[in-house]
Design an enzyme around this catalytic site. Structure first.
Site, PDB file in Angstrom:
ATOM      1  CE  LYS A 143      51.116 -17.042  18.388  1.00  0.00           C
ATOM      2  NZ  LYS A 143      51.223 -17.837  19.520  1.00  0.00           N
ATOM      3  CB  THR A 198      57.848 -16.328  27.753  1.00  0.00           C
ATOM      4  OG1 THR A 198      59.494 -17.698  27.736  1.00  0.00           O
ATOM      5  CG2 THR A 198      59.277 -15.060  28.512  1.00  0.00           C
ATOM      6  N   GLY A 230      53.656 -20.780  28.690  1.00  0.00           N
ATOM      7  CA  GLY A 230      52.723 -19.953  28.564  1.00  0.00           C
ATOM      8  C   GLY A 230      51.996 -18.723  28.232  1.00  0.00           C
ATOM      9  CB  THR A 231      53.693 -16.080  25.653  1.00  0.00           C
ATOM     10  OG1 THR A 231      54.909 -16.657  27.243  1.00  0.00           O
ATOM     11  CG2 THR A 231      54.083 -15.221  25.594  1.00  0.00           C
ATOM     12  N   GLY A 232      51.585 -18.620  24.803  1.00  0.00           N
ATOM     13  CA  GLY A 232      50.944 -18.654  23.911  1.00  0.00           C
ATOM     14  C   GLY A 232      49.334 -19.158  24.050  1.00  0.00           C
ATOM     15  CB  CYS A 233      48.132 -21.084  26.725  1.00  0.00           C
ATOM     16  SG  CYS A 233      48.781 -23.051  25.680  1.00  0.00           S
TER      17      CYS A 233
END
Length: 267
Positions: free
Chosen positions: A174, A205, A207-210
């Protein structure tokens, strides 16, 4: 009606923006049945993590077996695993389940708070990554796991090779922390896909990765290929970032229900 079943194995975010709360919201938005194994409890809000308490390995095993042995599962997603003991236990459980697995090797929170013990890094490399269908590290996690530091888009391939060396079938590097467009590299070492999306001017932003990892798992559970699942998840999370909203005094969450609120189907 039978819905695809997706299990998140992750920590709880009391603020509701990340962790199992974000995962379950994502799964609902994407039309799959979400289930959860809580690995840790955090006291967390928009300004940071005030405390974290991991659950005993026995409690994590019991939750996993209760769900998988009765309900069954079509895909698994992992997030915060906190300790080497939990990483190793979860890796063993996943290896015996035999379904597509998305590993989000969570190391720190959006605010920089540690969510994985330094002593657990070797277990992530040698136990967890080898059971991953897709690993989804951000650039900080790549550096933490491999020592490779990426400063530009040109370095994504080198980062992917370093992570693939630990055994996941696919890796999604990412590149959201790089300047310019939000560019991610998906590869299995042979097949490469560069996924590019416009960067939205939105600081909310959390919580983007989860959310991205949960969306990939949801799509894999429906039978999509890895490239199809990742492309659809990228589209979904891009919309969620664009719709992110202020909550509390710090960084607000992405909007997991953005497509539902607009009356359009999520990707």
């Amino acid at each position: 009606m039978t819905l695809p079943r997706v299990l998140t194995v992750a920590g709880s975010d009391s603020g509701g923006g990340a962790g199992i709360q974000a995962d379950l919201k994502t799964m609902l938005a994407l039309g799959v049945h979400g289930m959860s194994v809580v690995t840790a409890v955090t006291a967390q809000n928009s300004v940071g993590v005030q405390g974290a308490w991991e659950l005993p390995v026995a409690a994590v095993r019991a939750q996993y077996r209760a769900v998988v042995d009765d309900i069954g599962v079509d895909a698994v997603k992992t997030g915060m695993l906190a300790s080497a003991e939990l990483v190793e236990a979860v890796s063993e459980l996943i290896a015996g389940t035999g379904v597509p697995t998305v590993v989000d090797p969570v190391g720190v929170s959006k605010h920089g708070d540690p969510l994985l013990a330094a002593s657990a890094l070797d277990s992530v490399r040698t136990k967890l990554l080898p059971v991953a269908t897709v690993a989804t590290p951000n650039l900080d996690e790549v550096a933490q796991l491999t020592g490779v530091r990426v400063e530009s888009e040109a370095g994504l391939r080198r980062a992917a090779a370093a992570v693939l060396a630990y055994g996941p079938k696919w890796v999604l590097i990412k590149g959201g922390h790089l300047p310019g467009d939000a560019v991610d590299l998906l590869t299995d070492g042979t097949d490469e896909h560069l996924l590019r999306a416009p960067r939205h001017d939105n600081r909310h932003t959390h919580g983007t990765g989860c959310t991205l990892a949960a969306a990939i798992a949801a799509r894999l559970a429906t039978g999509q290929s890895v490239p199809e699942a990742v492309a659809a998840a990228k589209e979904y999370v891009t919309g969620a970032i664009a719709a992110g909203f202020a909550l509390g005094a710090g960084i607000g969450p992405v909007d997991h229900g953005w497509a539902l609120r607009r009356g359009t189907p999520a990707a």
